[in-house]
Design a protein around this motif. Structure first.
Motif, PDB file in Angstrom:
ATOM      1  N   LEU A 164       5.591  67.513  -8.756  1.00 45.93           N
ATOM      2  CA  LEU A 164       4.939  68.811  -8.813  1.00 45.93           C
ATOM      3  C   LEU A 164       5.808  69.797  -9.586  1.00 45.93           C
ATOM      4  N   THR A 165       5.159  70.766 -10.194  1.00 46.48           N
ATOM      5  CA  THR A 165       5.845  71.926 -10.747  1.00 46.48           C
ATOM      6  C   THR A 165       5.416  73.144  -9.948  1.00 46.48           C
ATOM      7  N   ILE A 166       6.385  73.934  -9.492  1.00 52.40           N
ATOM      8  CA  ILE A 166       6.096  75.177  -8.779  1.00 52.40           C
ATOM      9  C   ILE A 166       6.592  76.332  -9.630  1.00 52.40           C
ATOM     10  N   ARG A 167       5.697  77.266  -9.909  1.00 58.10           N
ATOM     11  CA  ARG A 167       6.058  78.497 -10.598  1.00 58.10           C
ATOM     12  C   ARG A 167       6.192  79.603  -9.557  1.00 58.10           C
ATOM     13  N   GLN A 168       7.262  80.329  -9.626  1.00 57.20           N
ATOM     14  CA  GLN A 168       7.540  81.378  -8.639  1.00 57.20           C
ATOM     15  C   GLN A 168       8.249  82.527  -9.351  1.00 57.20           C
ATOM     16  N   GLY A 169       8.213  83.703  -8.755  1.00 57.83           N
ATOM     17  CA  GLY A 169       8.962  84.838  -9.282  1.00 57.83           C
ATOM     18  C   GLY A 169       8.293  85.597 -10.406  1.00 57.83           C
ATOM     19  N   GLU A 170       7.127  85.124 -10.873  1.00 62.07           N
ATOM     20  CA  GLU A 170       6.501  85.758 -12.033  1.00 62.07           C
ATOM     21  C   GLU A 170       6.049  87.183 -11.720  1.00 62.07           C
ATOM     22  N   ALA A 171       5.525  87.396 -10.513  1.00 57.82           N
ATOM     23  CA  ALA A 171       5.072  88.742 -10.141  1.00 57.82           C
ATOM     24  C   ALA A 171       6.234  89.714 -10.016  1.00 57.82           C
ATOM     25  N   MET A 172       7.461  89.190  -9.846  1.00 56.09           N
ATOM     26  CA  MET A 172       8.654  90.017  -9.706  1.00 56.09           C
ATOM     27  C   MET A 172       9.347  90.265 -11.044  1.00 56.09           C
ATOM     28  N   GLY A 173       8.836  89.626 -12.098  1.00 57.05           N
ATOM     29  CA  GLY A 173       9.518  89.720 -13.388  1.00 57.05           C
ATOM     30  C   GLY A 173      10.733  88.820 -13.488  1.00 57.05           C
ATOM     31  N   ARG A 174      10.851  87.823 -12.571  1.00 59.12           N
ATOM     32  CA  ARG A 174      11.950  86.859 -12.628  1.00 59.12           C
ATOM     33  C   ARG A 174      11.347  85.458 -12.572  1.00 59.12           C
ATOM     34  N   PRO A 175      10.652  85.035 -13.634  1.00 60.11           N
ATOM     35  CA  PRO A 175       9.964  83.750 -13.593  1.00 60.11           C
ATOM     36  C   PRO A 175      10.919  82.590 -13.338  1.00 60.11           C
ATOM     37  N   SER A 176      10.447  81.674 -12.497  1.00 62.14           N
ATOM     38  CA  SER A 176      11.246  80.522 -12.084  1.00 62.14           C
ATOM     39  C   SER A 176      10.390  79.268 -12.167  1.00 62.14           C
ATOM     40  N   ARG A 177      11.039  78.156 -12.448  1.00 56.77           N
ATOM     41  CA  ARG A 177      10.355  76.860 -12.513  1.00 56.77           C
ATOM     42  C   ARG A 177      11.108  75.869 -11.645  1.00 56.77           C
ATOM     43  N   LEU A 178      10.416  75.303 -10.672  1.00 58.07           N
ATOM     44  CA  LEU A 178      10.994  74.320  -9.761  1.00 58.07           C
ATOM     45  C   LEU A 178      10.261  72.997  -9.942  1.00 58.07           C
ATOM     46  N   GLN A 179      11.003  71.941 -10.192  1.00 57.90           N
ATOM     47  CA  GLN A 179      10.424  70.596 -10.274  1.00 57.90           C
ATOM     48  C   GLN A 179      10.655  69.888  -8.946  1.00 57.90           C
ATOM     49  N   VAL A 180       9.579  69.370  -8.368  1.00 59.54           N
ATOM     50  CA  VAL A 180       9.641  68.719  -7.062  1.00 59.54           C
ATOM     51  C   VAL A 180       9.195  67.266  -7.216  1.00 59.54           C
ATOM     52  N   ASP A 181      10.103  66.335  -6.965  1.00 57.44           N
ATOM     53  CA  ASP A 181       9.770  64.912  -7.006  1.00 57.44           C
ATOM     54  C   ASP A 181       9.659  64.395  -5.575  1.00 57.44           C
ATOM     55  N   ILE A 182       8.533  63.751  -5.294  1.00 51.66           N
ATOM     56  CA  ILE A 182       8.197  63.335  -3.939  1.00 51.66           C
ATOM     57  C   ILE A 182       8.176  61.811  -3.889  1.00 51.66           C
ATOM     58  N   PRO A 183       9.214  61.195  -3.325  1.00 49.54           N
ATOM     59  CA  PRO A 183       9.238  59.737  -3.236  1.00 49.54           C
ATOM     60  C   PRO A 183       8.352  59.242  -2.094  1.00 49.54           C
ATOM     61  N   LEU A 184       8.257  57.946  -1.953  1.00 47.50           N
ATOM     62  CA  LEU A 184       7.422  57.370  -0.907  1.00 47.50           C
ATOM     63  C   LEU A 184       7.909  57.739   0.483  1.00 47.50           C
ATOM     64  N   SER A 185       9.210  57.914   0.633  1.00 51.67           N
ATOM     65  CA  SER A 185       9.770  58.269   1.938  1.00 51.67           C
ATOM     66  C   SER A 185      11.094  58.981   1.728  1.00 51.67           C
ATOM     67  N   GLY A 186      11.617  59.566   2.818  1.00 50.58           N
ATOM     68  CA  GLY A 186      12.931  60.201   2.755  1.00 50.58           C
ATOM     69  C   GLY A 186      12.893  61.595   2.186  1.00 50.58           C
ATOM     70  N   GLY A 187      14.062  62.048   1.739  1.00 49.82           N
ATOM     71  CA  GLY A 187      14.224  63.420   1.272  1.00 49.82           C
ATOM     72  C   GLY A 187      13.469  63.714  -0.008  1.00 49.82           C
ATOM     73  N   ILE A 188      13.176  64.988  -0.207  1.00 48.07           N
ATOM     74  CA  ILE A 188      12.459  65.464  -1.388  1.00 48.07           C
ATOM     75  C   ILE A 188      13.476  65.926  -2.430  1.00 48.07           C
ATOM     76  N   VAL A 189      13.204  65.613  -3.690  1.00 47.42           N
ATOM     77  CA  VAL A 189      14.116  65.950  -4.783  1.00 47.42           C
ATOM     78  C   VAL A 189      13.626  67.227  -5.465  1.00 47.42           C
ATOM     79  N   VAL A 190      14.493  68.223  -5.535  1.00 48.80           N
ATOM     80  CA  VAL A 190      14.166  69.486  -6.194  1.00 48.80           C
ATOM     81  C   VAL A 190      15.160  69.696  -7.329  1.00 48.80           C
ATOM     82  N   THR A 191      14.632  69.922  -8.528  1.00 56.78           N
ATOM     83  CA  THR A 191      15.454  70.009  -9.737  1.00 56.78           C
ATOM     84  C   THR A 191      15.246  71.348 -10.425  1.00 56.78           C
ATOM     85  N   GLY A 192      16.342  71.887 -10.937  1.00 52.89           N
ATOM     86  CA  GLY A 192      16.241  73.111 -11.711  1.00 52.89           C
ATOM     87  C   GLY A 192      17.488  73.348 -12.526  1.00 52.89           C
TER      88      GLY A 192
END
Length: 279
Positions: free
Chosen positions: A244-272
């Motif tokens: 997934l890609t999550i866009r956040q902060g745009e309404a605040m004028g601080r645009p952010s992009r978060l990449q979320v990789d979701i494996p079959l099990s276990g912890g979630i990977v967040v990249t930026g």
């Protein structure tokens, strides 16, 4: 306690975007009161305190201007990038208050980025009374909720209330009584509200009120992104593996992009990415 404080913006390649974080590095962690003092002085939504200054395994604690936070994703990404700059690309193991978090740091086309692997996520359906109370404070109407993503309490190091709305226009409205929402979130043990609008199957927009940290809104919330990914997977709301890609902060004028990789099990990977804010 001697140490060096760095300032970075996470989930962006532009110093005017992303979520600012403090990263303090020293041989030993300061006393809690001193970490709280430094975090309040820095004034960012979180500051990460890391010790020792060298090695692939470190201890980390996170503080907002008002209180210790169990886990913070954007400060972890900022920390990973700073560790990479100082100690080289590779994998670092961070001992957080909620467990081990692995952070892999590398350069992509000359830009530093970090990927964290969250602790094992959890979720449970949100009680209707809680949803109604929060919805009322946000000024959202019941028919504005996207019930294809049912309201839930989601965890990947910290607890968040996930509320999805049907339209971008609904998400763009964010006005609330700061003290009333803060009191409710302290009562319920919530770190942020993860307010989302799903633009497409793999693209979300998010806004995260964070009054318990003394902040009206967070421009990028990695812990909430991980919690959302875990919830969507474990509730059967998407087919894993997924990205997934999550866009956040745009309404605040601080645009952010978060990449979320979701494996079959276990912890979630967040990249930026993260960039320095120091002169």
């Amino acid at each position: 306690m001697s140490g060096t404080l760095y300032r970075l913006a996470a989930f962006t390649d532009d110093p005017s975007g992303g979520n600012p974080a403090g990263v303090w590095l020293g041989e030993a962690l300061p006393e809690p009161a001193e970490m709280q003092r430094i975090a309040a002085e820095v004034g960012y939504s979180e500051t990460a305190f890391i010790a020792p200054a060298e090695g692939k395994r470190r201890i980390v604690r996170y503080y907002s201007p008002e209180a210790e936070v169990s886990f913070c994703g954007h400060a972890t990404v900022a920390s990973g990038v700073q560790l990479g700059r100082l100690s080289g690309a590779g994998t670092y193991m961070l001992d957080t208050a909620v467990g081990e978090v692995m952070v892999t740091v590398n350069q992509v086309e000359g830009e530093w980025q970090a990927s964290l692997v969250s602790v094992t996520p959890e979720y449970r359906p949100a009680e209707p009374a809680l949803v109604e109370e929060v919805r009322g404070l946000l000024g959202w109407q019941a028919d504005e909720l996207d019930l294809e993503i049912p309201p839930a309490l989601a965890y990947a190091g910290a607890w968040h209330l996930v509320l999805a709305c049907k339209t971008q226009q609904c998400l763009e409205r964010l006005e609330y009584d700061f003290e009333r929402l803060k009191a409710l979130m302290l009562r319920e043990g919530l770190t942020t509200l993860q307010l989302v609008w799903r633009e497409s199957e793999d693209r979300f927009h998010a806004r995260d009120p964070f009054p318990v940290g003394g902040v009206v809104e967070d421009p990028a919330t990695g812990a909430a992104a991980a919690a959302l990914g875990g919830y969507l997977r474990d509730a059967g709301l998407l087919q894993a593996p997924a990205q997934l890609t999550i866009r956040q902060g745009e309404a605040m004028g601080r645009p952010s992009r978060l990449q979320v990789d979701i494996p079959l099990s276990g912890g979630i990977v967040v990249t930026g990415q993260a960039v320095s804010l120091d002169a």
